[in-house]
Scaffold this motif. Sequence first.
Motif: not given
Length: 297
Positions: A218-228
């Motif tokens: 779920v993190f890898i599929n949502n990189p901008r939220g993960f990175g933030l």
Amino acid sequence: MKITVFTPTYNRAYILSNLYHSLQRQTYFDFEWLIVDDGSTDNTHDVVEQWQKEKNFFPIHYYKQENGGKCRAINHALDLAHGELFFTVDSDDYLTDDALEKIAKWEKELPKSNRYCGVAGNLGISPTKTSNTIFPGEYYEGTLFDRYKNVDGERAIVFYTEVHRKFKYPEFPGEKFMTEAVVYNRIAAAGYKIRFYNDIIWIYKYMEDGLTKSGSSVFINNPRGFGLWLQERARFQNYSTLKRTKMYYTFTCDLSSRYKCKLIAESIGAPVPLIRLMSIIHAGRRVFKNTREKNNV
């Protein structure tokens, strides 16, 4: 109204009744149940509609949105909530019979200060068993940053609604997941305190179709939220240059097979040339590892 019990749900009609019946058993009555259906394709609407027709001592408000993820559902619910306190309870879990009574009592005992964001109870696999640490005394007082050191495990966090409304989740087009830690960290960084209580008020079970079971995908599929989340955590915790560099490299390794260096750099807040270099290093290490494994066969 004192408490808004909020439940985001997606295709959970088969288990949502556990939470519903636990709300019917509550020893405290000044609350509403607010449900935001995140685009379910099962019969969730029909099930909730039937409950709304039953004679409950609490109102049930149901809204359906286009599938956009839990954090968008929370943002939506914050605009709809009538309660002074905002308590997000997942659709696959349920509450102890005295959960809301305890929450109201704990909030009443807080010092009259605008520097508190709320209170938190404990989670358990039963009303008497938890894997989380039990604090000396009745509660532990700190900030939500203490989740990284003094407060282990997941907790049943109840926010003042007006405080939570100041800290909604950023939304990125095409992304449907962001860890709730983004908002928790921002609230802590703003100086708000919270009391963590030992009492178990929330009974949980990790489901196969839940976010927890999804793991890192779920993190890898949502990189901008993960990175933030990563870059803000690094800033709030004052990462050293070395630790920040290691974070950039790990993030690049996780995402380089699916995304371009520019997007990776933008997501984690790093220079594009640095991410390109790290991507090259990561690719080279993979080639070296594969070659060595073939030679050892």
